[in-house]
Design a protein around this motif. Structure first.
Motif, PDB file in Angstrom:
ATOM      1  N   GLN A 235       0.823  -1.210   0.000  1.00 42.39           N
ATOM      2  CA  GLN A 235       0.000   0.000   0.000  1.00 42.39           C
ATOM      3  C   GLN A 235       0.858   1.261   0.000  1.00 42.39           C
ATOM      4  N   LYS A 236       1.923   1.259   0.783  1.00 41.70           N
ATOM      5  CA  LYS A 236       2.791   2.431   0.853  1.00 41.70           C
ATOM      6  C   LYS A 236       3.409   2.744  -0.504  1.00 41.70           C
ATOM      7  N   ILE A 237       3.837   1.706  -1.199  1.00 36.91           N
ATOM      8  CA  ILE A 237       4.503   1.904  -2.496  1.00 36.91           C
ATOM      9  C   ILE A 237       3.504   2.313  -3.568  1.00 36.91           C
ATOM     10  N   LEU A 238       2.430   1.546  -3.714  1.00 36.80           N
ATOM     11  CA  LEU A 238       1.484   1.784  -4.804  1.00 36.80           C
ATOM     12  C   LEU A 238       0.753   3.109  -4.650  1.00 36.80           C
ATOM     13  N   SER A 239       0.471   3.518  -3.415  1.00 36.88           N
ATOM     14  CA  SER A 239      -0.265   4.770  -3.209  1.00 36.88           C
ATOM     15  C   SER A 239       0.577   5.990  -3.566  1.00 36.88           C
ATOM     16  N   GLN A 240       1.874   5.823  -3.700  1.00 36.22           N
ATOM     17  CA  GLN A 240       2.743   6.942  -4.078  1.00 36.22           C
ATOM     18  C   GLN A 240       2.898   7.101  -5.586  1.00 36.22           C
ATOM     19  N   LEU A 241       2.408   6.140  -6.369  1.00 32.51           N
ATOM     20  CA  LEU A 241       2.542   6.237  -7.815  1.00 32.51           C
ATOM     21  C   LEU A 241       1.494   7.200  -8.366  1.00 32.51           C
ATOM     22  N   PRO A 242       1.899   8.193  -9.159  1.00 28.63           N
ATOM     23  CA  PRO A 242       0.973   9.229  -9.644  1.00 28.63           C
ATOM     24  C   PRO A 242       0.093   8.734 -10.777  1.00 28.63           C
ATOM     25  N   SER A 243      -0.934   9.495 -11.090  1.00 34.40           N
ATOM     26  CA  SER A 243      -1.905   9.101 -12.117  1.00 34.40           C
ATOM     27  C   SER A 243      -1.286   9.011 -13.500  1.00 34.40           C
ATOM     28  N   ASN A 244      -0.162   9.677 -13.713  1.00 35.06           N
ATOM     29  CA  ASN A 244       0.491   9.622 -15.029  1.00 35.06           C
ATOM     30  C   ASN A 244       1.617   8.591 -15.077  1.00 35.06           C
ATOM     31  N   PHE A 245       1.612   7.644 -14.154  1.00 39.07           N
ATOM     32  CA  PHE A 245       2.650   6.614 -14.148  1.00 39.07           C
ATOM     33  C   PHE A 245       2.569   5.815 -15.447  1.00 39.07           C
ATOM     34  N   PRO A 246       3.666   5.680 -16.199  1.00 41.77           N
ATOM     35  CA  PRO A 246       3.578   5.209 -17.587  1.00 41.77           C
ATOM     36  C   PRO A 246       3.780   3.711 -17.806  1.00 41.77           C
ATOM     37  N   LEU A 247       3.873   2.916 -16.727  1.00 43.06           N
ATOM     38  CA  LEU A 247       4.177   1.497 -16.900  1.00 43.06           C
ATOM     39  C   LEU A 247       3.143   0.612 -16.215  1.00 43.06           C
TER      40      LEU A 247
ATOM     41  N   LEU B 151      -8.673  -6.791  -1.027  1.00 39.78           N
ATOM     42  CA  LEU B 151      -7.445  -6.008  -1.140  1.00 39.78           C
ATOM     43  C   LEU B 151      -7.472  -5.124  -2.374  1.00 39.78           C
ATOM     44  N   VAL B 152      -7.908  -5.678  -3.500  1.00 41.73           N
ATOM     45  CA  VAL B 152      -7.985  -4.903  -4.743  1.00 41.73           C
ATOM     46  C   VAL B 152      -8.969  -3.750  -4.595  1.00 41.73           C
ATOM     47  N   ASN B 153     -10.115  -4.005  -3.992  1.00 38.59           N
ATOM     48  CA  ASN B 153     -11.109  -2.948  -3.786  1.00 38.59           C
ATOM     49  C   ASN B 153     -10.553  -1.833  -2.905  1.00 38.59           C
ATOM     50  N   TRP B 154      -9.873  -2.221  -1.847  1.00 36.48           N
ATOM     51  CA  TRP B 154      -9.303  -1.227  -0.930  1.00 36.48           C
ATOM     52  C   TRP B 154      -8.221  -0.410  -1.618  1.00 36.48           C
ATOM     53  N   LEU B 155      -7.306  -1.070  -2.314  1.00 37.76           N
ATOM     54  CA  LEU B 155      -6.229  -0.350  -2.991  1.00 37.76           C
ATOM     55  C   LEU B 155      -6.753   0.558  -4.101  1.00 37.76           C
ATOM     56  N   SER B 156      -7.881   0.189  -4.696  1.00 35.47           N
ATOM     57  CA  SER B 156      -8.479   1.043  -5.724  1.00 35.47           C
ATOM     58  C   SER B 156      -8.852   2.405  -5.159  1.00 35.47           C
ATOM     59  N   SER B 157      -9.221   2.426  -3.873  1.00 34.99           N
ATOM     60  CA  SER B 157      -9.570   3.696  -3.234  1.00 34.99           C
ATOM     61  C   SER B 157      -8.349   4.424  -2.696  1.00 34.99           C
ATOM     62  N   GLU B 158      -7.221   3.720  -2.599  1.00 37.48           N
ATOM     63  CA  GLU B 158      -5.998   4.295  -2.054  1.00 37.48           C
ATOM     64  C   GLU B 158      -5.048   4.790  -3.133  1.00 37.48           C
ATOM     65  N   CYS B 159      -5.184   4.269  -4.347  1.00 40.86           N
ATOM     66  CA  CYS B 159      -4.209   4.536  -5.411  1.00 40.86           C
ATOM     67  C   CYS B 159      -4.808   5.401  -6.511  1.00 40.86           C
ATOM     68  N   GLN B 160      -3.948   6.134  -7.204  1.00 41.40           N
ATOM     69  CA  GLN B 160      -4.392   6.945  -8.336  1.00 41.40           C
ATOM     70  C   GLN B 160      -4.460   6.132  -9.626  1.00 41.40           C
ATOM     71  N   LEU B 161      -3.875   4.952  -9.627  1.00 38.67           N
ATOM     72  CA  LEU B 161      -3.884   4.091 -10.802  1.00 38.67           C
ATOM     73  C   LEU B 161      -5.014   3.075 -10.717  1.00 38.67           C
ATOM     74  N   ARG B 162      -5.382   2.508 -11.845  1.00 39.74           N
ATOM     75  CA  ARG B 162      -6.368   1.444 -11.878  1.00 39.74           C
ATOM     76  C   ARG B 162      -5.774   0.192 -11.239  1.00 39.74           C
ATOM     77  N   VAL B 163      -6.544  -0.484 -10.395  1.00 39.76           N
ATOM     78  CA  VAL B 163      -6.097  -1.695  -9.714  1.00 39.76           C
ATOM     79  C   VAL B 163      -7.055  -2.833 -10.043  1.00 39.76           C
ATOM     80  N   LYS B 164      -6.528  -3.981 -10.467  1.00 36.58           N
ATOM     81  CA  LYS B 164      -7.405  -5.085 -10.832  1.00 36.58           C
ATOM     82  C   LYS B 164      -6.647  -6.410 -10.741  1.00 36.58           C
ATOM     83  N   ILE B 165      -7.403  -7.504 -10.791  1.00 35.50           N
ATOM     84  CA  ILE B 165      -6.826  -8.838 -10.883  1.00 35.50           C
ATOM     85  C   ILE B 165      -6.536  -9.125 -12.351  1.00 35.50           C
TER      86      ILE B 165
END
Length: 359
Positions: A189-201, A217-231
């Motif tokens: 969570q600490k790492i992924l939540s720091q990645l910005p919306s324009n992360f290119p990879l 976990l995926v649902n929670w991280l989706s609310s924590e991160c600026q990037l799309r999170v999925k299985i």
């Protein structure tokens, strides 16, 4: 040689669930349930009296719930905390993972099965998790440190201190893969939540999770991160700006076209999904365009995968021992000469951003 039992306190307001958990843990010669409580208020008293190695707590309880209990423990007398919950509603899922943000180490589904086979499987998984968590180092946690702000992609200034052996390779990086085991959910969570919306990879994550945890976990991280999170789904290409998680009960690989593929575990395999299997598959397809990140975990899964990424010319990062991690997997990677950069958790996302931006 005499081994000391792992002391556990159970905090659970359901008598039925408490009885099942006690039966599960007391069946192990390596675990000793030294106290029980019906809510957080009782729990704090029992903890002070018994000095447990691991605390298992429910989420929803009267007087003091699991979230407030976790905050109190981590601020006053930090210990490894395992959240045991059945995730009935989306609000429950969100709150369970808030406990991780508050300092809980991991999550485990509340036992509810009468099947002998499922019971034995659940028992083995719970006891194994208790043993791993009892080896964790945890530190005092202040509330203002719980939220982590995203890092801008156009970062400037010097990189945080690290043991870096590789210079700028940003122009060729195409994919990032991350692996973690028990106790690594906070770190992810600490790492992924720091990645910005324009992360290119694309970011591919492989975790050792209790069965039934992944979707929450995926649902929670989706609310924590600026990037799309999925299985990750079979037949999909990894897309930029998306965080993918390996599925439950299958290994995640890339096929000859670079699309996601599921592979069934072989009998006797310890981890499924396996970090090493995913890392090796990504390294095989993307070669030197791969960045591999290995986080905390007991055992050796991921070490050989990180080694292959390094051998094909990719970049490798490992969580250092100062982070309070369970150092087994990273220790094995270091022994193989696979860990090119040893970083603290807070350094990993800024390091990735500076690398891919070519600074």
């Amino acid at each position: 040689m005499q081994f000391s039992k792992k002391k556990v306190v159970l905090i659970e307001d359901s008598p039925v669930a408490l009885e099942i958990l006690q039966r599960l843990l007391n069946s192990s010669p390596d675990v000793d349930v030294v106290g029980t409580a019906r809510d957080g208020v009782e729990g704090l008293e029992v903890i002070s009296q018994t000095n447990p190695d691991v605390i298992c707590t429910d989420l929803l309880m009267d007087n003091m719930d699991g979230l407030e209990l976790t905050k109190r423990i981590m601020a006053e007398d930090p210990r490894p905390i395992l959240v045991i919950s059945n995730f009935v509603q989306k609000t429950d899922i969100d709150n369970v993972f808030r406990l991780l943000q508050a300092g809980a180490a991991d999550v485990f589904p509340k036992p509810s099965t009468d099947s002998p086979t499922d019971y034995e499987k659940l028992k083995a998984a719970l006891i194994a998790k208790i043993k791993v968590l009892s080896s964790m180092k945890v530190a005092l946690r202040r509330q203002q440190q719980l939220m982590t702000a995203p890092v801008e992609l156009s970062t400037s200034g010097s990189i945080l201190r690290s043991e870096s052996l590789i210079t700028n390779v940003g122009s060729r990086i195409k994919i990032i893969c991350i692996g973690a085991s028990t106790g690594g959910l906070q770190t992810i969570q600490k790492i992924l939540s720091q990645l910005p919306s324009n992360f290119p990879l694309p970011v591919i994550c492989t975790l050792h999770l209790s069965e039934g945890i992944l979707s929450g976990l995926v649902n929670w991280l989706s609310s924590e991160c600026q990037l799309r999170v999925k299985i990750a789904q079979v037949g999909e290409y990894p897309l930029p700006g998306t965080i993918y998680f390996a599925p439950e009960k299958h290994h995640l690989e890339l096929d000859f076209l670079g699309k996601f593929a599921y592979v069934k575990a072989l009998p006797g395999e310890k981890h499924c999904p396996s970090i090493t299997i995913t890392f090796k598959s990504i390294a095989n397809f993307y070669s030197r365009a791969t960045v591999g990140v290995l986080l905390s975990g007991l055992g050796s899964d991921g070490a050989e995968g990180l080694q292959m990424i390094s051998q094909v010319g990719g970049m490798t990062i490992a969580q250092n021992e100062k982070s309070g991690a369970i150092f087994g997997m990273v220790k094995e990677a270091i022994a193989l000469g696979a860990a090119q950069n040893l970083l603290e958790v807070e350094e990993i996302a800024p390091f990735l951003l500076k690398t891919i931006s070519g600074q």
